[in-house]
Design an enzyme around this catalytic site. Structure first.
Site, PDB file in Angstrom:
ATOM      1  N   GLN A 134       0.824  -1.209   0.000  1.00 16.14           N
ATOM      2  CA  GLN A 134       0.000   0.000   0.000  1.00 16.14           C
ATOM      3  C   GLN A 134       0.853   1.251   0.000  1.00 16.14           C
ATOM      4  O   GLN A 134       1.885   1.331   0.663  1.00 16.14           O
ATOM      5  CB  GLN A 134      -0.919  -0.011   1.225  1.00 16.14           C
ATOM      6  CG  GLN A 134      -1.916   1.139   1.250  1.00 16.14           C
ATOM      7  CD  GLN A 134      -2.835   1.074   2.458  1.00 16.14           C
ATOM      8  OE1 GLN A 134      -2.937   0.050   3.106  1.00 16.14           O
ATOM      9  NE2 GLN A 134      -3.497   2.169   2.752  1.00 16.14           N
ATOM     10  N   CYS A 145      -6.730   0.715   1.808  1.00  9.37           N
ATOM     11  CA  CYS A 145      -6.530  -0.647   2.295  1.00  9.37           C
ATOM     12  C   CYS A 145      -7.755  -1.507   2.020  1.00  9.37           C
ATOM     13  O   CYS A 145      -7.644  -2.707   1.788  1.00  9.37           O
ATOM     14  CB  CYS A 145      -6.202  -0.646   3.780  1.00  9.37           C
ATOM     15  SG  CYS A 145      -7.477   0.118   4.828  1.00  9.37           S
ATOM     16  N   HIS A 161      -8.501  -0.550  10.039  1.00  8.50           N
ATOM     17  CA  HIS A 161      -7.742  -1.061   8.893  1.00  8.50           C
ATOM     18  C   HIS A 161      -8.436  -2.285   8.315  1.00  8.50           C
ATOM     19  O   HIS A 161      -9.155  -3.011   9.016  1.00  8.50           O
ATOM     20  CB  HIS A 161      -6.333  -1.430   9.371  1.00  8.50           C
ATOM     21  CG  HIS A 161      -5.349  -1.705   8.277  1.00  8.50           C
ATOM     22  ND1 HIS A 161      -5.159  -0.882   7.189  1.00  8.50           N
ATOM     23  CD2 HIS A 161      -4.463  -2.734   8.109  1.00  8.50           C
ATOM     24  CE1 HIS A 161      -4.213  -1.380   6.411  1.00  8.50           C
ATOM     25  NE2 HIS A 161      -3.780  -2.510   6.954  1.00  8.50           N
ATOM     26  N   ASN A 168      -1.982  -8.424   5.670  1.00 10.50           N
ATOM     27  CA  ASN A 168      -2.038  -6.967   5.789  1.00 10.50           C
ATOM     28  C   ASN A 168      -1.619  -6.341   4.464  1.00 10.50           C
ATOM     29  O   ASN A 168      -0.499  -6.567   3.996  1.00 10.50           O
ATOM     30  CB  ASN A 168      -1.089  -6.519   6.908  1.00 10.50           C
ATOM     31  CG  ASN A 168      -1.144  -5.032   7.174  1.00 10.50           C
ATOM     32  OD1 ASN A 168      -1.683  -4.253   6.391  1.00 10.50           O
ATOM     33  ND2 ASN A 168      -0.565  -4.616   8.291  1.00 10.50           N
ATOM     34  N   TRP A 226      -0.512  -3.581   3.786  1.00 12.27           N
ATOM     35  CA  TRP A 226       0.715  -2.800   3.863  1.00 12.27           C
ATOM     36  C   TRP A 226       1.909  -3.592   3.333  1.00 12.27           C
ATOM     37  O   TRP A 226       2.917  -3.013   2.944  1.00 12.27           O
ATOM     38  CB  TRP A 226       1.006  -2.410   5.316  1.00 12.27           C
ATOM     39  CG  TRP A 226       0.129  -1.316   5.844  1.00 12.27           C
ATOM     40  CD1 TRP A 226      -0.857  -0.653   5.178  1.00 12.27           C
ATOM     41  CD2 TRP A 226       0.161  -0.766   7.163  1.00 12.27           C
ATOM     42  NE1 TRP A 226      -1.449   0.277   5.991  1.00 12.27           N
ATOM     43  CE2 TRP A 226      -0.849   0.237   7.229  1.00 12.27           C
ATOM     44  CE3 TRP A 226       0.918  -1.014   8.289  1.00 12.27           C
ATOM     45  CZ2 TRP A 226      -1.092   0.982   8.377  1.00 12.27           C
ATOM     46  CZ3 TRP A 226       0.668  -0.273   9.445  1.00 12.27           C
ATOM     47  CH2 TRP A 226      -0.318   0.711   9.488  1.00 12.27           C
TER      48      TRP A 226
END
Length: 670
Positions: free
Chosen positions: A99, A105, A259, A283, A285
């Site tokens: 990300q 997200c 998130h 995740n 990220w």
């Protein structure tokens, strides 16, 4: 995860051509034809520049960044960034995604789940593009929007701020599919700003055209673990989210507040002489993981058999981790599951029943409001009611799912700000169910007894805009034609094959008015009714021995004959496997090779290893190890039946001393 303060421009640039919005006949976003535009650029030696989504701050959005930073944004093509750019390298994976500055997200979590399901991924990410000979700076991606599949064309100029990606950036520097797909989705949504905060449930539907259901983990259904396992088994897309007033704050335990994450797996594992249900989460990220029980280096893995530990545990900082079902419910707020049909609600059903769907697109009525507590019979009768008939009923399994999606006209309020919902009531009776929410998509599931029902869409605002209502009904198994016809979610050439009443007519024709059919009658039926198309007939006819084998698998009474109910179960499986065979047999030769068979098995929600796959092609294939349709049916029916037979045996306890693969190797080659 929250929607942005600024109103969205969803649909503001919505211009389409054509009459159908299927994957075979896509609608063209902004009336742009990818093939025509690319050919024109190639003939002129130009790189495409998209005037409808330009390399300008208008495509970013006015409120995403401070004004001084907005004007510092630079737009660069992959060919300016890398000497040898690729659209895809070594396949598409969630681990390709990291990300960027934009808070999307929710979209990337859905995209991570999409990478796990090839059947959906291929719909969104066309293969007819790249950076080779036909490169012209133009790409296209496909999304489902309000009932239609739409083709979105973009140029490949990507936004950078201070030399860094503003948008998602790939883990491999010269692989660009994540950044380009995100740009196409931003164009569909109106700007990059409109990706900065959103709902994973919306993205899951936009990537699949399916139905999604949200489950509160603070008040979860009692059968949550079974729903998760069924969703994983039927290859659903799954995501989850955390709550929190402060977004993107990482707690000491590694979980990020406010998130969205991807759910990438669910299983149960033997742990200290008991079974532990664990869930795998990723995740978007690309880093940042849970630090508690069942995390990468937690001591729980020391009590797991080495072969399972090696297969499941990845000790890498890649954003993916395992946690227990209890911890999952404690630290996450919502679970989202999406599929073409709500197969994740079939966990108590061993017959793999089908779902059909009835669709309605219409204008909101202003006569009813979600704010009202009571509705008079007169008010109900004046509003549009959509009827459906329930005949298949089991008090322990869900049999109806209703999904309502709102679509706003141009320049109206943010769709997320309007409360929408629906009422369900029996014909000439009081309201039985109602569901309302401030959301684009309101979907819920029910157990309804047999009868005729009406569903009534309701909104909180006196505005004119469209809604899409979908009513999913499970295994409609009734005689005669329904009062309100259904529209099965199957390819057009499957409709005739899978209509609910057709198999009964066929059964009675070959049963000679009897109550059951034998192997000889089944052989006649399959060869005359199933092998009507060239692709299914090229691989050979159903032999008498193969029909005896099929009958034995479906014969619950062990009397050498199939009843109407047993034949109905077989008919639904034939429909499923015919669809899979056509999808995977891309060269239309009438046969599947080894790789296509492997893909077909995966699409069916089953799994085999390389050795078993070779044995299956040896047992069911021709001299070239290709499998025709009739042999494919025999193979898949046996594989599916034996897989679930083993699972049922394994549920009995640890006394079973062989693995699933060992069991299947024994029964599939015999």
């Amino acid at each position: 995860m929250l929607s942005p303060n600024s109103s969205r421009r969803l649909g503001q640039d919505w211009k389409t051509v054509g009459t159908a919005g299927s994957l075979q006949s896509l609608k063209k976003f902004n009336n742009q034809d990818f093939s025509h535009l690319r050919a024109s650029c190639l003939s002129q030696g130009l790189l495409f520049e998209d005037d409808t989504f330009p390399a300008h701050v208008s495509s970013i959005g006015p409120n995403l960044l401070p004004e001084d930073k907005l004007w510092l944004i630079q737009w660069k093509r992959p060919t300016e960034l890398q000497r040898n750019p690729h659209l895809i390298m070594d396949g598409v994976s969630r681990f390709d995604i990291m990300q960027g500055e934009i808070g999307d997200c929710w979209m990337l979590a859905a995209l991570g789940s999409l990478t796990l399901q090839k059947r959906f991924l291929e719909n969104v990410l066309p293969k007819d593009q790249g950076f080779r000979d036909d490169y012209a700076g133009i790409f296209h991606f496909r999304f489902w929007y309000f009932g239609d599949w739409v083709d979105v064309v973009i140029d490949d100029r990507l936004p950078f701020l201070n030399g860094r990606y503003l948008s998602v950036h790939p883990r491999t520097s010269n692989e660009f599919w994540p950044s380009l797909l995100e740009k196409a989705y931003a164009k569909l949504r109106g700007s990059y700003q409109n990706l900065h905060g959103g709902y994973i449930s919306d993205a899951l539907v936009d990537f699949t055209g399916g139905v999604q259901i949200q489950f509160s983990l603070k008040d979860p259904p009692s059968d949550l673990e079974e729903i998760l396992k069924a969703a994983d088994r039927s290859q659903c897309l799954m995501g989850c989210s955390t709550s929190g007033q402060l977004r993107n704050i990482e707690l000491r335990n590694g979980i990020v507040q406010g998130h969205a994450y991807t759910v990438t797996g669910a299983t149960k594992i033997r742990y200290k002489n008991a079974w532990e249900h664990i869930i795998r989460i990723w995740n978007p990220w690309g880093h940042g993981e849970w630090k508690g029980a069942w995390s990468d280096d937690s001591p729980e893995w020391d009590h797991v058999e080495p072969k399972y530990r090696e297969a499941l545990c990845r000790d890498k900082d890649d954003g993916e981790f395992w946690m227990s079902c209890e911890n999952f419910q404690e630290h996450f707020s919502w679970l989202y599951i999406c599929n073409s049909t709500p197969t994740f609600l079939d966990f108590g059903d061993q017959n793999h029943t089908t779902w059909s769907v009835d669709r309605h697109i219409c204008q909101w009525s202003s006569m009813l409001s979600t704010e009202r507590k009571n509705y008079s019979p007169g008010a109900l009768s004046r509003n549009s009611q959509y009827f459906f008939k329930v005949t298949d009923y089991d008090p322990k399994t869900y049999n109806v799912v209703i999904s309502l999606i709102q679509k706003h006209a141009d320049n109206t309020l943010d769709a997320q700000k309007l409360k929408i919902g629906f009422l369900i009531f029996r014909k000439n009776s009081k309201i039985l169910k109602q569901d309302f929410a401030l959301a684009r998509d309101v979907t819920n599931y029910f157990i309804l007894s047999p009868g005729t029902y009406a569903v009534l869409p309701v909104t909180s605002e006196n505005q004119e805009f469209e809604f899409l209502l979908r009513v999913f009904l499970k295994n409609q198994d009734y005689n005669g034609e329904p009062d309100y016809p259904l529209s099965p979610m199957l390819p057009k050439d499957e409709l005739r094959f899978n209509q609910d009443s057709s198999y009964k007519i066929i059964f009675l024709r070959y049963a000679n008015q009897g109550s059951a059919i034998d192997a000889s009658q089944l052989q006649q039926l399959l060869n005359k009714e199933i092998l009507q198309e060239e692709m299914t007939s090229l691989g050979g006819r159903f032999s008498f021995d193969s029909c005896r084998g099929i009958l034995a698998l479906m014969d619950l009474n062990s009397n050498g004959r199939l009843t109407l109910q047993e034949f109905g179960s077989l008919w639904r499986r034939l429909a499923k496997y015919m669809d899979i065979f056509k999808r995977e047999g891309r060269n239309h030769s009438g046969f599947l090779d080894v790789s296509e068979l492997k893909s077909a098995i995966r699409r069916a929600g089953l799994s085999v290893n390389k050795q078993l796959l070779q044995l299956m092609t040896l047992r069911y294939g021709d001299t070239a190890r290709r499998i025709g349709f009739s042999d494919f049916i025999c193979c898949m029916l046996r594989l599916e039946t034996m897989t679930y037979a083993f699972q049922n045996l394994a549920e009995g306890g640890p006394q079973l001393s062989m693995t699933t693969v060992e069991w299947l190797t024994l029964v599939m080659y015999s």
